[in-house]
Each structure stands twice: as C-alpha cells, then as structure tokens.
Design a protein around this motif. Structure first.
Motif, short mmCIF file in Angstrom:
data_model
loop_
_atom_site.label_atom_id
_atom_site.label_comp_id
_atom_site.label_asym_id
_atom_site.label_seq_id
_atom_site.Cartn_x
_atom_site.Cartn_y
_atom_site.Cartn_z
N THR B 242 32.84 36.42 60.36
CA THR B 242 34.09 36.87 60.97
C THR B 242 35.02 37.40 59.89
OG1 THR B 242 35.28 34.79 60.76
CG2 THR B 242 33.86 35.04 62.70
N ALA B 243 36.08 38.07 60.33
CA ALA B 243 37.04 38.63 59.38
C ALA B 243 37.61 37.53 58.49
CB ALA B 243 38.15 39.36 60.12
N ALA B 244 37.76 36.33 59.06
CA ALA B 244 38.32 35.22 58.28
C ALA B 244 37.39 34.79 57.16
CB ALA B 244 38.61 34.03 59.21
N ASP B 245 36.10 35.13 57.28
CA ASP B 245 35.13 34.78 56.23
C ASP B 245 35.17 35.75 55.06
OD1 ASP B 245 34.00 32.64 57.70
OD2 ASP B 245 32.73 34.04 58.82
N VAL B 246 35.87 36.86 55.25
CA VAL B 246 35.84 37.91 54.24
C VAL B 246 36.99 37.72 53.25
CG1 VAL B 246 35.91 40.41 53.84
CG2 VAL B 246 34.83 39.49 55.92
N TYR B 247 36.67 37.62 51.98
CA TYR B 247 37.72 37.57 50.97
C TYR B 247 38.41 38.92 50.93
CZ TYR B 247 40.15 37.34 46.57
OH TYR B 247 41.13 37.38 45.62
N ARG B 248 39.73 38.94 50.81
CA ARG B 248 40.47 40.17 51.02
C ARG B 248 41.62 40.33 50.05
NH1 ARG B 248 44.93 40.66 53.20
NH2 ARG B 248 44.84 38.52 53.95
N GLU B 249 41.66 41.45 49.36
CA GLU B 249 42.84 41.88 48.61
C GLU B 249 43.10 43.33 48.96
OE1 GLU B 249 42.51 41.43 44.37
OE2 GLU B 249 41.68 39.41 44.54
N GLY B 250 44.35 43.70 49.12
CA GLY B 250 44.69 45.08 49.45
C GLY B 250 45.05 45.88 48.21
N ILE B 251 45.67 47.03 48.43
CA ILE B 251 45.94 47.94 47.30
C ILE B 251 47.42 48.01 46.93
CG2 ILE B 251 43.96 49.38 47.89
CD1 ILE B 251 46.09 51.49 48.81
N ARG B 252 48.27 47.17 47.56
CA ARG B 252 49.70 47.24 47.30
C ARG B 252 50.04 47.07 45.82
NH1 ARG B 252 53.25 46.70 51.97
NH2 ARG B 252 52.12 45.77 53.69
N ASP B 253 49.25 46.26 45.14
CA ASP B 253 49.60 45.94 43.75
C ASP B 253 48.94 46.87 42.74
OD1 ASP B 253 51.11 43.87 44.71
OD2 ASP B 253 49.49 42.39 44.53
N VAL B 254 48.20 47.86 43.24
CA VAL B 254 47.58 48.80 42.30
C VAL B 254 48.67 49.75 41.79
CG1 VAL B 254 45.88 50.64 42.01
CG2 VAL B 254 45.35 48.67 43.48
N THR B 255 48.78 49.85 40.48
CA THR B 255 49.85 50.67 39.90
C THR B 255 49.27 51.94 39.26
OG1 THR B 255 49.60 49.63 37.74
CG2 THR B 255 51.11 48.56 39.29
N ALA B 256 50.18 52.87 39.01
CA ALA B 256 49.77 54.08 38.31
C ALA B 256 49.15 53.71 36.96
CB ALA B 256 50.97 55.01 38.11
N ALA B 257 49.67 52.64 36.36
CA ALA B 257 49.11 52.20 35.07
C ALA B 257 47.67 51.72 35.23
CB ALA B 257 49.98 51.10 34.48
N ASP B 258 47.37 51.07 36.35
CA ASP B 258 46.00 50.62 36.59
C ASP B 258 45.06 51.82 36.68
OD1 ASP B 258 46.60 47.91 36.70
OD2 ASP B 258 47.00 47.95 38.86
N ILE B 259 45.52 52.84 37.41
CA ILE B 259 44.69 54.04 37.57
C ILE B 259 44.46 54.67 36.19
CG2 ILE B 259 44.50 56.28 38.70
CD1 ILE B 259 44.71 54.39 40.90
N ALA B 260 45.53 54.70 35.39
CA ALA B 260 45.39 55.28 34.05
C ALA B 260 44.45 54.44 33.19
CB ALA B 260 46.77 55.38 33.39
N SER B 261 44.54 53.12 33.31
CA SER B 261 43.62 52.24 32.57
C SER B 261 42.18 52.50 32.98
CB SER B 261 43.92 50.77 32.86
OG SER B 261 45.16 50.39 32.33
#
Lengths: 475, 475
Positions: B242-261
């Motif tokens: 089920t969806a509750a079994d799926v570990y989940r992180e979204g993209i809100r915390d992805v920064t431009a610096a992460d993309i550059a890294s």
C-alpha cells in the motif's frame, strides 16, 4: 478447461499426473513443447525452477506433457521420458492443454498448430515466419474452437510489444510502429559504426560471437524483420498483412563508406521496420517496409546498439511511446513465451479467453512506389562546368526536391581543368520527401547522364517523425 | 455477459438502447462514467469519434449509459440526457456493464466501485490513490463476483506498463521496477536543471503552464509517485503493497545548489520511484520508495525531460526493459482508460475474464533503514587542520565507506589561517552503498562535530544498476 481434472492419459506423464492435484482443486495444466533448442531449453529450465511461482500465478501447476525433438539423444539435460520424436502424436494427446511451438519454419509447425487449435488446445508460438505467413489460418482455427493463440515472443524477444499494441492501445488509433527489431543486423551495423569495418568483416565477427547464424540470410536480407513488420502491422492496423506485403531491403549492400557518409551528416545507419497507416487519395492504407536507413544520431533509436531492440509506437491519443529491451536470446525469448503460457494456462483454469484476432479494417497495402521517403544519394560525376545544373535538372524533372547538396572532390561545380578531361568528384544529395518511385526514376535517369560516372550509393533517410522532437534526446 | 442483449432499462439511455443491435447479434456494452474532467471529457470524445472502430474491436457497440458529475451545468459539451449527479444510482442501474471511474480520491469512489464489482459490473479506474490504498478490497470484490478490474491508467498515463508487468512478464521473476512516474515533479526538476531556477520559481512556472495544480502537495511531496510505486510493487512482486508501505520524500527541499552539485558530478536530479525485490537475512523482501536522487547524466532516464515518464523493469530472464511515453494529460490517460474499457467490454461480449489479482507471495516490506543506498552530502566545515580526518572518522564509525570526497572553498584540509578562526569550506562526500539508517546516523553525528558548521544538503545517488551499462547510452 476441456482437459482439466482428468488424470494423465499417457504413460509418459505418469509421474507428472501423480502431482496433478497439488492445488487441491484443479489438475495441472499440461504443456506440449515442440522444439527444444536455445529457447526451448530455457523454457524447460524456467518451468522447473519457477514451478511454485507459476502454479501460484496460474492457479494450477504447469507441467510438461512431452517435448518433441528431432534427435532425443542431443538433449541429455531434459528428462528422457518427456522426449519424443512424434510431434503430431504429442499434440493430439488428450491430456495436452497448451502447445508451445518453438520449432520455427512453416512446416510441420503449421499443420501441428492448426491441428492443436482445431482440437481446442491453446497455442503459444515464437514462430514469426509462420505467424506472418499463416496468421489468418491460425487465427481462424483459434476463433472457431475458442482456443487461445499467443505469439508475443515472435517479435522483439523479451520486449512486451504485441500485448501493448493489441490490448493496451485497443482504444486508440495507432499511426506508426517503427523500430529496430533484428538484433543480428543491429549488431553488424553497430560494429561497422564503431570499428569502421566493412560489412563482411562485421558479419564474420557477429558469427564468431554467436549473433549471426551460419546462414545469415534470414537476418541480413531482412526476411526476419519483414515477418515481424507483418505481425506488427497486422495488430496495429487491424488488417491482415503478410510478409509478402512488406517491402524489404537487407543490409548486404551497406558499405563502410555509407556509414561514414551517414556520420558526416550527423546520422547513423539502422535497419528499420516501419509500419504506418497513411492517408491516400483512395482512403487509408497500410505501409509496411524494412530497409537500412540513416537516422539522426540524436534520435533515441540511434543509441540502441548491439543486439538490443527498440520500437516506437505512435497513437493519436497516447502520443509517442517507446519500448526497449533485448530482442533475442534464449532466456529473453523464453520470458516472453512463459508470459504467454501463463496467460493461456490461466485461461484454461479460470475459463477465460485471450484476445481475439482483430482484422476488421481490411486496409490495402500501399505500394512501395507510393511511399514517401527521402534519399541520400552519392553521385560520382566528372568535375566540370555544369554538372551540378545537369544533376539538379534531373531531380527537378522528376518532381523531387533537393534538401541539400554537397560536392566532394577537387574544385567546385564550375571547375574546368582545361585539359578536356574533368577530374572525378562526388555530389552528395539529400532529397526532401518524395514518392519512392520518383526517387528511383531519378536515380535511374542520373545514371544515364553523360556527366555522371555512376551512382555510388543510395540510402533512405528517416527522421521518424514526431518522436524525435518529443523525446528531446540526450543532453 | 450478464447484461447483454437486454433492452435499455432507463429513460436516460433510450436513444442508445435503440441502437443496441447494430451488430445484429449482440447488444451494446453500456458504460457508466464517473467523473468528466480532463480525462473523462476525452473518454467521451474518443468513444464518440471512434465508435465504429471500438465496436469492431469489442464485437459490439460501446455506449455511455450515463455520466455522473457534481455540476451538470459545467459540461455543455456532453449530451445533457447522459448527465446525472446521482453516481450511486448510475452505478446500480441494471443496464450498466462497465463502470469507468475517473473521480479520484478515496470516497465516494471506493464505495461506488465496491458496489459495482459486487454486482458483477467490471471496473476501469485511473484512481491511483484508491488502488494503492484499497487495492485488496477491490480485488477481492472482483474475484468474488468474477468481474474485471483494470487500472492501467493509474500509473504512467499512456504508457502500457501494468499489462506488461502483470501479463507479459507473468512467467518471469521481476527484480526491479524503477523510473520517473510523476510528470509535474519531472517538469519542475527539468526546469531547475535547464534554467538554474530555484524550486519555488520552477513550481510557479509549472503551475502557469498547467503542469502543476493549485495545491501541488500530491505531486511535489511524492504522494502521487508513492501510490504508483505501491501499485507497481504489488503487481511486480505478487505482494500487496500500500501507499503507506512506500518510503516517501518529495522535491520541496531540492535546491538550485543541489542541481549544481549534481551537475558537477556528471549527474542530474530526478524524483524516482523504485520498487525492488531484495534478499535479506530473513528471506526475500520488497522495497518500495520514492525520493529525489542523483542519477548519471549518461543514464537514459536522465534525458527524460518535461512531463514525460519512463520506467525500467528488470527481470531475471527478460533482462532490462524500458517503457517510455507521456505520463499524464487528458488524451494520453484516456487512451489507457479506453484500452482497459475495450478489454473489459470484449470480455463481456465473448464471456472472457481479465487477469486475476495475484498476491500470493506475501513478502514483507523492507524498512527504509535497511535499504542500501548511497548518499551525496555537502558538509559545511570550518576549514582548519584535521577537519577531514574528523569527518572521515564519523563515517568510519558508522561503517559507511566513502567513495569520493572533495573540499570546496579556500585552502586545503590542513590550511590553518593562524587567526584562530578558520574560513568556511564545504566537504562534498559521496558514499558507497550502506544501509540508510547508517547513513542517517552518520549525518546526524556529523552535525554534532565541533568542526562542522552544518550539513547543507543530502541527496541519494542511484546508479540504477545493470540497465545503465546494458543500455550503452547515447554515443
């Protein structure tokens, strides 16, 4: 479920019959395997190794009733009591539920499968030549008796392609199915591309590595791809298309120079199978064709190398779709065979039926001469004044529009070396789209020009339409 | 074929009922449509435009019995006599054969579909949240009554994915299903990648272009992808996830610096859904997880941009397979819905049955802490002697092996500027695979180090296994 629940009828399956009630309710689904080569032996292995999983998925054990081979002594890996040389006898055994055909070729496979289907046995086949030639007869036999006929493994090995086209896209209008469906030729062309080798050397290398058979005709002359194109076109356009309907050119004439020419244009050469529904003055028609063509190196198909296959499907509502994977190989093809076998067996257990043949559209096949393609032509000319004008006039006379032309060799178009005999040069012409007949007539007329020494090579150019831009391509 | 051949039972379908005998033998298959938004209106259009083709494929006309909507006045494009606000009444009408549910959300869709299935109506749904949460109850209801339950449109829009996993690969062992299954987040990450924009700006752009909803939570926080991962894992591993079994992180915390890294490492950042069958000390288990991760730019998934979806499937015998196409959009999703509808309708006509739910394996879900992943960590440090040693010791203490470490900022590891206060610098650490719990504990311990100013960012790194090398990648 005609044969479920009965005890084994043959001595050869006595051992298996004793296990028939493992699920407690339903007897085993009994499988006759015809042929036990590279794919068949993998089917035998996987049926054994995955017996419990397959039983759980089907709802009953799936067991081999027998294996028909020509030379039993060559199959020491298979339980001897399962082997028989009597394929017809095996197929007609009353305890057989599903016949899996991996013999290849038209006969005796055709008669065996027609017998099986007429008697209500479901059939799973990987036999592209048979399906492309006798698909209608097989489908009719299946329809009449209510048996299932599955052949996912006949096209693109492990890649799920027929089921998506036939079922997932059953509510859409497919416009084009195009891709790389023959691993042998893709291996050879990839080798020519990466090493600069000629066709003969690349073919030899493919043979040494097991990618080409001793007689490579079926692959390198495009017969294999044409059979697959016929099957794909039949399913995509709900119209019976046979291998004979498919225009076909192989890769024997592709030279290292062609590959180099392609590279100079930012292209690579691939043997493509292209199936399209086209609008003609007389209404809709189907085009199915196989030939080597230049495609842009930025196209995803350009990076499909070695023995991999990839197929684009374009449908009105779904847009472009791509399917990618290993198109040949024992375990890979066996995976597709077993997927079909599970479906056929499950239908036996639950009383279901697979999708019926759908060929209601009866579209005509467009003659190759009417197909609009683009040509890349290398014209060897005498490098003297007026030669470009003469060549361009021939194109214009045939209503073929030139996209680009480039002169290679000494001097420009107007160079006249004053010695009465011009030096050789090459004109590299890429046309816009035109009917294939017009392009052919143009090339023929070029050969008759006094200033033309000969047409060195012709390759079609395919940009493969929308998917190119839609995909974006690697950054 | 419970309801075939009867005349229409409701005044609202009088017009359609009159046409019920177009094939001469079999009455129309009647469809109740629940919801008529972006996808539903396309289903209505395609049912109308393709009526003849669909009838030929199904073996009987496919006709709308009614369309349940909340506000009928908002649907001027639909024949008024088909509209109703009484979804429960529509579903229970005796002339309805198939219920197509495009409402979304858990209730009232759940009760409506359970009622439909219990009463033998086949169900086609695009409702990923419902299938991920209540898949077991729906499957049980379908199993008991013998009705079909199809939901291809719930995952990856137009891409045929569930049918290949559930049917084509039914004779194989699937090991991994991994890919990009959410178009909104892929659009946002692609925009951040190509423009250097931050998350907030890219989200705003996505909203303006219609790729993100007013409340983007379901997409950007990974709920949508987690539902799809649950559905994929359930089918691939024959285990209810089920969806509750799926570990989940979204993209809100992805920064431009992460993309550059990521770019500096030859990677790009994608929101991945990863479903794997893994071997643990206690036997096989299922891992299902959704998070943004760095993947090599040479991987085919890296070039999947904008709202496209792509999914890799790896199976023991089939090897790596890729499926690519448009993962959202009205016509695209409607294509998948109609493929299912044709299957369900055809089964009504020929008396067939679709594939049953298969959840016999009952594998446990591996806790995220046990999942082996790799971390990319930016550690802000005081640039003074011994800082690298201190940091490296923390990793070693947690049995986490460092693959690469790079110091950015002034001076090297041993630089001490002699003023008692070291200048800031950043250590960029990429680890080898380790249990996620160990990686987390490492990061936590780093924050407590006196020489560490803070952990600036953490992103997982996924090389996505065999497909990378197997594919070759663009030349």
């Amino acid at each position: 479920m005609s044969d479920m629940g009965r005890s084994g009828a043959s001595g050869a399956t006595g051992g298996a019959a004793a296990e028939r009630s493992r699920t407690g309710e339903i007897g085993a689904v009994k499988v006759a395997l015809l042929g036990c080569g590279v794919v068949g032996s993998q089917v035998v292995r996987l049926l054994d190794e995955q017996a419990d999983e397959l039983a759980a998925r089907v709802g009953a054990p799936v067991e081999l009733a027998g294996i028909a081979v020509r030379r039993p002594q060559r199959h020491p890996e298979v339980p001897a009591e399962l082997l028989t040389t009597d394929a017809a006898g095996l197929v007609s055994r009353p305890d057989v539920d599903v016949v899996v055909e991996l013999m290849g070729g038209i006969e005796p496979a055709r008669d065996l499968l027609l017998d099986a289907l007429k008697n209500g046995r479901s059939v799973v086949s990987a036999n592209k030549a048979l399906l492309a030639e006798e698909g209608e007869a097989l489908a009719a036999a299946a329809r009449e008796s209510g048996a299932d006929l599955y052949y996912e493994a006949s096209v693109a090995g492990a890649i799920p392609l027929l089921r998506p086209i036939q079922q997932s896209l059953a509510g859409d209008r497919i416009r084009r199915v195009a891709g790389i469906v023959n691993g042998t030729t893709n291996f050879i062309l990839s080798a020519m591309e990466s090493t600069g080798a000629g066709y003969a050397d690349a073919l030899e290398e493919a043979g040494r590595l097991g990618y080409a058979e001793a007689d490579p005709t079926a692959d390198v002359d495009g017969y294999d791809a044409a059979s697959k194109a016929a099957i794909l076109a039949s399913l995509a356009f709900h119209t019976r298309v046979t291998a004979a309907d498919v225009y076909r050119e192989g890769i024997r004439d592709v030279t290292a120079a062609d590959i180099a020419s392609a590279r100079a244009l930012g292209c690579t050469v691939k043997l493509l199978a292209i199936c399209e529904q086209v609008d003609t003055a007389d209404g809709a028609a189907v085009s199915a064709r196989v030939y080597p063509a230049m495609i842009p190196r930025s196209h995803p198909l350009a990076s499909v190398s070695g023995a991999f296959n990839a197929v684009f499907v374009e449908a009105d509502a779904a847009g472009p779709l791509m399917f990618y994977g290993q198109g040949a190989g024992g375990p890979q093809t066996a995976s597709a065979v077993l997927g079909d076998l599970v479906a056929a067996a499950r239908n036996k257990v639950i009383g279901g039926r697979g999708p019926r043949d759908s060929a209601y559209a009866h579209l005509p096949v467009q003659p190759m001469g009417d197909v609009r393609t683009r040509y890349h032509v290398n014209v060897d000319v005498h490098d003297r004044a007026g030669v470009l004008a003469a060549v361009a006039t021939v194109f214009a006379d045939h209503d073929v529009s030139i996209a680009t032309v480039k002169q290679e060799g000494r001097g420009g178009d107007d160079a006249d070396h004053g010695d009465g005999d011009a030096s050789p040069a090459t004109l590299v012409v890429v046309t816009h789209e035109a009917p294939d007949a017009a392009l052919r007539a143009t090339v023929e007329a070029l050969s008759g020009l006094e200033s033309v020494r000969g047409v060195a090579s012709i390759l079609r150019v395919e940009d493969l339409g929308r998917p190119v831009s839609a995909l974006g391509g690697p950054q």
